[in-house]
Motif scaffolding. Sequence first.
Motif, PDB file in Angstrom:
ATOM      1  N   LEU A  15     -23.682  71.747   9.748  1.00  0.00           N
ATOM      2  CA  LEU A  15     -23.604  70.216   9.584  1.00  0.00           C
ATOM      3  C   LEU A  15     -22.750  69.593   8.315  1.00  0.00           C
ATOM      4  N   ASP A  16     -23.096  70.258   7.151  1.00  0.00           N
ATOM      5  CA  ASP A  16     -22.310  69.834   5.791  1.00  0.00           C
ATOM      6  C   ASP A  16     -20.710  69.891   6.167  1.00  0.00           C
ATOM      7  N   GLU A  17     -20.210  70.827   6.536  1.00  0.00           N
ATOM      8  CA  GLU A  17     -19.019  71.346   6.953  1.00  0.00           C
ATOM      9  C   GLU A  17     -18.378  70.303   7.859  1.00  0.00           C
ATOM     10  N   TYR A  18     -19.259  70.049   8.984  1.00  0.00           N
ATOM     11  CA  TYR A  18     -18.562  69.136  10.037  1.00  0.00           C
ATOM     12  C   TYR A  18     -18.372  67.800   9.430  1.00  0.00           C
ATOM     13  N   LEU A  19     -19.252  67.292   8.767  1.00  0.00           N
ATOM     14  CA  LEU A  19     -19.564  65.922   8.185  1.00  0.00           C
ATOM     15  C   LEU A  19     -17.995  65.917   7.167  1.00  0.00           C
ATOM     16  N   GLU A  20     -17.952  66.865   6.678  1.00  0.00           N
ATOM     17  CA  GLU A  20     -16.561  66.676   5.727  1.00  0.00           C
ATOM     18  C   GLU A  20     -15.297  66.641   6.345  1.00  0.00           C
ATOM     19  N   PHE A  21     -15.299  67.705   7.674  1.00  0.00           N
ATOM     20  CA  PHE A  21     -14.203  67.351   8.546  1.00  0.00           C
ATOM     21  C   PHE A  21     -14.043  66.005   9.201  1.00  0.00           C
ATOM     22  N   ALA A  22     -15.225  65.344   9.573  1.00  0.00           N
ATOM     23  CA  ALA A  22     -15.362  64.073  10.259  1.00  0.00           C
ATOM     24  C   ALA A  22     -14.876  63.068   9.416  1.00  0.00           C
ATOM     25  N   HIS A  23     -15.286  63.097   8.035  1.00  0.00           N
ATOM     26  CA  HIS A  23     -14.774  61.980   7.301  1.00  0.00           C
ATOM     27  C   HIS A  23     -13.244  61.883   6.912  1.00  0.00           C
ATOM     28  N   ASN A  24     -12.742  63.425   6.710  1.00  0.00           N
ATOM     29  CA  ASN A  24     -11.304  63.432   6.420  1.00  0.00           C
ATOM     30  C   ASN A  24     -10.525  62.977   7.676  1.00  0.00           C
ATOM     31  N   VAL A  25     -10.744  63.217   8.825  1.00  0.00           N
ATOM     32  CA  VAL A  25     -10.111  62.928  10.060  1.00  0.00           C
ATOM     33  C   VAL A  25     -10.094  61.628  10.161  1.00  0.00           C
ATOM     34  N   GLY A  26     -11.079  60.631  10.013  1.00  0.00           N
ATOM     35  CA  GLY A  26     -11.210  59.382  10.249  1.00  0.00           C
ATOM     36  C   GLY A  26     -10.599  58.608   9.304  1.00  0.00           C
ATOM     37  N   ALA A  27     -10.660  59.007   7.798  1.00  0.00           N
ATOM     38  CA  ALA A  27      -9.789  58.261   6.468  1.00  0.00           C
ATOM     39  C   ALA A  27      -8.375  58.488   6.714  1.00  0.00           C
ATOM     40  N   THR A  28      -8.027  59.638   7.148  1.00  0.00           N
ATOM     41  CA  THR A  28      -6.669  60.062   7.298  1.00  0.00           C
ATOM     42  C   THR A  28      -6.256  59.353   8.566  1.00  0.00           C
ATOM     43  N   SER A  29      -6.783  59.205   9.513  1.00  0.00           N
ATOM     44  CA  SER A  29      -6.185  58.690  10.855  1.00  0.00           C
ATOM     45  C   SER A  29      -6.117  57.221  10.571  1.00  0.00           C
ATOM     46  N   VAL A  30      -6.893  56.362  10.079  1.00  0.00           N
ATOM     47  CA  VAL A  30      -7.020  54.969   9.735  1.00  0.00           C
ATOM     48  C   VAL A  30      -5.747  54.604   8.709  1.00  0.00           C
ATOM     49  N   ARG A  31      -5.710  55.502   7.790  1.00  0.00           N
ATOM     50  CA  ARG A  31      -4.812  55.483   6.854  1.00  0.00           C
ATOM     51  C   ARG A  31      -3.367  55.527   7.181  1.00  0.00           C
ATOM     52  N   GLU A  32      -3.123  56.380   8.058  1.00  0.00           N
ATOM     53  CA  GLU A  32      -1.940  56.911   8.218  1.00  0.00           C
ATOM     54  C   GLU A  32      -1.206  56.509   9.739  1.00  0.00           C
ATOM     55  N   GLU A  33      -2.241  55.980  10.615  1.00  0.00           N
ATOM     56  CA  GLU A  33      -1.829  55.880  11.971  1.00  0.00           C
ATOM     57  C   GLU A  33      -1.756  54.399  12.128  1.00  0.00           C
ATOM     58  N   PRO A  34      -0.950  53.443  12.735  1.00  0.00           N
ATOM     59  CA  PRO A  34      -0.800  52.083  12.826  1.00  0.00           C
ATOM     60  C   PRO A  34      -1.874  51.985  13.957  1.00  0.00           C
ATOM     61  N   GLY A  35      -1.630  52.641  15.001  1.00  0.00           N
ATOM     62  CA  GLY A  35      -2.444  52.341  16.415  1.00  0.00           C
ATOM     63  C   GLY A  35      -3.954  52.723  16.350  1.00  0.00           C
ATOM     64  N   VAL A  36      -4.300  53.425  15.077  1.00  0.00           N
ATOM     65  CA  VAL A  36      -5.801  53.593  15.097  1.00  0.00           C
ATOM     66  C   VAL A  36      -6.317  52.653  14.417  1.00  0.00           C
ATOM     67  N   ILE A  37      -7.251  51.713  15.012  1.00  0.00           N
ATOM     68  CA  ILE A  37      -7.889  50.542  14.264  1.00  0.00           C
ATOM     69  C   ILE A  37      -9.031  50.971  13.683  1.00  0.00           C
TER      70      ILE A  37
END
Length: 108
Positions: A15-37
């Motif tokens: 669980l703890d490891e997964y939560l870190e992965f989920a946070h990172n992919v969400g933050a990076t995607s919104v920050r770096e991908e214009p098509g990710v709202i």
Amino acid sequence: MIVRISEIEVYPEYLDEYLEFAHNVGATSVREEPGVICIYPMQQLRDSCQIRILEIYASQEAYQHHIKTAHFQTYKQGTLHMVKSLDLVDMRQMAPECLPLIFNKAQQ
């Protein structure tokens, strides 16, 4: 526009490891991908292994681009063994005119 809720159950020992992965992919995607709202991971209070991710993409093309990015592939490949179940639930917007209002209110 694509609106989806990912319903994920994670094995407790990861669980703890997964939560870190989920946070990172969400933050990076919104920050770096214009098509990710929006990629907004959430954890159920009554069962911490139940994760829901609100995903909003500008288009099918934006979604296809997203799933090919290095940060998404790192998340996907890195968490395969952590996920007990996954269901991608596509949604229909009932009040699309409210979406900009929601994000504007979040800034206040």
